[in-house]
Design a protein around this motif. Structure first.
Motif: not given
Length: 108
Positions: A72-73, A79-80, A92-93, A97-98
């Motif tokens: 998740r982190l 995908e997102h 959460s970000v 991925k960012a």
């Protein structure tokens, strides 16, 4: 206006206003309560302790794991950029991925 009241007003304004913070805290508490109630209303054998409230807001009430935290982190292949929290209610970000998106845009 007395000196004390003026100081309190200035401190509240400088910290983004007490009203908004209180509102967001109440919303977070209400969403957490809704998630717990939803799970407790589900038959015990079918409880997963994760899902969505009103088909929109994700919640995760299972004990956090390193694998789920990584997923998740920091998952550049996800995908997102924004996804469910490791624990709690909301989003959460996904920093992995960012970073991948920024690298792609910059051409690194």
């Amino acid at each position: 206006m007395s000196r004390k009241k003026h100081t309190d007003h200035v401190e509240t304004a400088a910290h983004g206003g007490g009203g908004l913070k209180k509102l967001l805290t109440l919303v977070a508490i209400a969403l957490m309560a809704a998630a717990v109630v939803k799970e407790l209303r589900t038959p015990k054998a079918e409880r997963g302790w994760h899902g969505k409230i009103a088909s929109v807001v994700p919640y995760e009430l299972r004990v956090p794991t390193l694998e789920r935290a990584r997923e998740r982190l920091w998952d550049p292949e996800a995908e997102h950029v924004v996804g469910p929290r490791v624990f709690g209610v909301g989003w959460s970000v996904n920093l992995g991925k960012a970073v991948a998106v920024v690298r792609q845009k910059v051409g690194v």
